[in-house]
Write an enzyme that holds these catalytic residues in place. Structure first.
Site, PDB file in Angstrom:
ATOM      1  N   LYS A  13      48.429  68.308 107.585  1.00 33.40           N
ATOM      2  CA  LYS A  13      47.178  68.444 108.337  1.00 33.40           C
ATOM      3  C   LYS A  13      46.372  67.148 108.357  1.00 33.40           C
ATOM      4  CE  LYS A  13      44.651  71.015 104.783  1.00 33.40           C
ATOM      5  NZ  LYS A  13      44.418  69.901 103.890  1.00 33.40           N
ATOM      6  N   ARG A  88      37.307  75.326 102.239  1.00 29.86           N
ATOM      7  CA  ARG A  88      38.412  75.739 101.365  1.00 29.86           C
ATOM      8  C   ARG A  88      38.094  77.085 100.713  1.00 29.86           C
ATOM      9  NH1 ARG A  88      40.936  70.586 101.081  1.00 29.86           N
ATOM     10  NH2 ARG A  88      42.077  70.249  99.201  1.00 29.86           N
ATOM     11  N   ARG A 122      55.346  61.101  98.362  1.00 28.91           N
ATOM     12  CA  ARG A 122      54.218  60.433  99.021  1.00 28.91           C
ATOM     13  C   ARG A 122      53.690  59.252  98.239  1.00 28.91           C
ATOM     14  NH1 ARG A 122      49.586  64.372 101.300  1.00 28.91           N
ATOM     15  NH2 ARG A 122      50.784  65.043 103.073  1.00 28.91           N
ATOM     16  N   ARG A 155      49.162  59.068  93.852  1.00 32.07           N
ATOM     17  CA  ARG A 155      47.881  59.599  93.389  1.00 32.07           C
ATOM     18  C   ARG A 155      48.091  60.560  92.232  1.00 32.07           C
ATOM     19  NH1 ARG A 155      45.770  61.678  98.935  1.00 32.07           N
ATOM     20  NH2 ARG A 155      45.594  63.540  97.700  1.00 32.07           N
ATOM     21  N   ARG A 166      47.558  72.741  92.706  1.00 36.08           N
ATOM     22  CA  ARG A 166      46.834  72.679  93.995  1.00 36.08           C
ATOM     23  C   ARG A 166      47.326  73.777  94.937  1.00 36.08           C
ATOM     24  NH1 ARG A 166      47.667  66.794  96.030  1.00 36.08           N
ATOM     25  NH2 ARG A 166      46.239  67.309  97.722  1.00 36.08           N
TER      26      ARG A 166
HETATM   27  P1  AMP Z   1      42.792  66.938  99.763  1.00 32.10           P
HETATM   28  O1  AMP Z   1      43.116  65.499  99.963  1.00 32.10           O
HETATM   29  O2  AMP Z   1      42.143  67.575 100.955  1.00 32.10           O
HETATM   30  O3  AMP Z   1      43.963  67.746  99.266  1.00 32.10           O
HETATM   31  O4  AMP Z   1      41.668  66.993  98.618  1.00 32.10           O
HETATM   32  C1  AMP Z   1      41.897  66.414  97.350  1.00 32.10           C
HETATM   33  C2  AMP Z   1      41.011  67.101  96.322  1.00 32.10           C
HETATM   34  O5  AMP Z   1      39.620  66.952  96.685  1.00 32.10           O
HETATM   35  C3  AMP Z   1      41.214  68.602  96.181  1.00 32.10           C
HETATM   36  O6  AMP Z   1      42.314  68.923  95.331  1.00 32.10           O
HETATM   37  C4  AMP Z   1      39.872  69.030  95.595  1.00 32.10           C
HETATM   38  O7  AMP Z   1      39.780  68.699  94.227  1.00 32.10           O
HETATM   39  C5  AMP Z   1      38.897  68.129  96.344  1.00 32.10           C
HETATM   40  N1  AMP Z   1      38.449  68.777  97.604  1.00 32.10           N
HETATM   41  C6  AMP Z   1      38.696  68.362  98.883  1.00 32.10           C
HETATM   42  N2  AMP Z   1      38.127  69.183  99.774  1.00 32.10           N
HETATM   43  C7  AMP Z   1      37.493  70.144  99.057  1.00 32.10           C
HETATM   44  C8  AMP Z   1      36.736  71.288  99.398  1.00 32.10           C
HETATM   45  N3  AMP Z   1      36.513  71.623 100.679  1.00 32.10           N
HETATM   46  N4  AMP Z   1      36.222  72.038  98.388  1.00 32.10           N
HETATM   47  C9  AMP Z   1      36.430  71.705  97.106  1.00 32.10           C
HETATM   48  N5  AMP Z   1      37.155  70.650  96.712  1.00 32.10           N
HETATM   49  C10 AMP Z   1      37.687  69.871  97.668  1.00 32.10           C
END
Ligand code: AMP
Length: 214
Positions: A13, A88, A122, A155, A166
């Site tokens: 996404k 989320r 990745r 990362r 996750r």
């Molecule tokens: P992502 O790159 O979108 O997978 O986000 C990486 C991390 O950021 C996630 O595992 C969460 O710890 C935090 N995060 C990103 N978006 C949100 C959200 N909408 N609500 C809470 N935590 C978030």
């Protein structure tokens, strides 16, 4: 126009969001990217978020909602945005509905085994956050970003044990979000592609179809 992208971490996404934003001339807002930027700059927000991010947990709603509210007021969001990684949780979705009118929630459906292997391969650039896949889309020189020459790294939250958490966290709230947008009558589905890049193609196709009919 505001489009919310729903889908597990690793569903593609992020890439699809960038392509869509460019095509439709909308802002691309990734809450994960905003948190990572804050982490890099060692801001208070970054320090607060790091504790959760390193474990693959969600940053508390209160913090995340305040952050997105501020972001949505910036100039580049005038025409709308592609929201990638927000909402989320149901509480986030409800707050978002009070801030803007979401036109479309696009759910990207994926196979979890596929995701685990994809994320393990990745690499991200420390400089510009560009993403590579060591098997499907490697950089020209190993460990070096094609775009900015920055160092590529894995990362903390892309390590297998964190990825599994996750995905667990994602599964817990995904259905609730899907139900929320289905009830609103704006849920659309796009199947995640089996090849890198295929997801973006399907997502764009789904949006084009929507635009034709609305
Ligand atoms: P992502 O790159 O979108 O997978 O986000 C990486 C991390 O950021 C996630 O595992 C969460 O710890 C935090 N995060 C990103 N978006 C949100 C959200 N909408 N609500 C809470 N935590 C978030």
């Amino acid at each position: 126009m505001y489009i919310v992208l729903l889908g597990a971490p690793g569903s593609g996404k992020g890439t699809a969001g960038k392509v869509l934003a460019e095509d439709l001339k909308l802002a691309h807002i990734s809450t994960g990217d905003i948190f990572r930027e804050n982490l890099k700059n060692e801001t208070e927000l970054g320090k607060e978020a790091k504790v959760y991010m390193d474990k693959g947990e969600l940053v508390p709603d209160e913090v995340t909602i305040k952050m997105i509210e501020k972001r949505l007021q910036e100039d580049d969001v005038k025409n709308g945005a592609i929201l990638d990684g927000f909402p989320r949780t149901k509480a986030q979705a409800e707050s978002l509905s009070n801030m803007i009118k979401v036109d479309m929630a696009l759910n990207i459906d994926v196979d979890f085994d596929e995701i685990v292997s994809r994320i393990a391969n990745r690499r991200s650039c420390r400089g510009c956050s560009e993403i590579y896949n060591v098997v499907f889309s490697p950089s020209k020189v190993e460990g070096v970003c094609d775009k900015c020459g920055g160092e590529l790294y894995q990362r903390e939250d892309q390590k297998p044990e964190v990825v599994e958490n996750r995905l667990k966290v994602y599964s817990e709230s995904a259905q609730e979000l899907i139900n929320y947008y289905e009830k609103e009558g704006i849920l659309y589905n796009a199947k995640a592609g089996d090849k890198v890049g295929k997801t973006s193609y399907d997502v764009v196709k789904e949006v084009e179809e929507y635009l034709k009919n609305n």
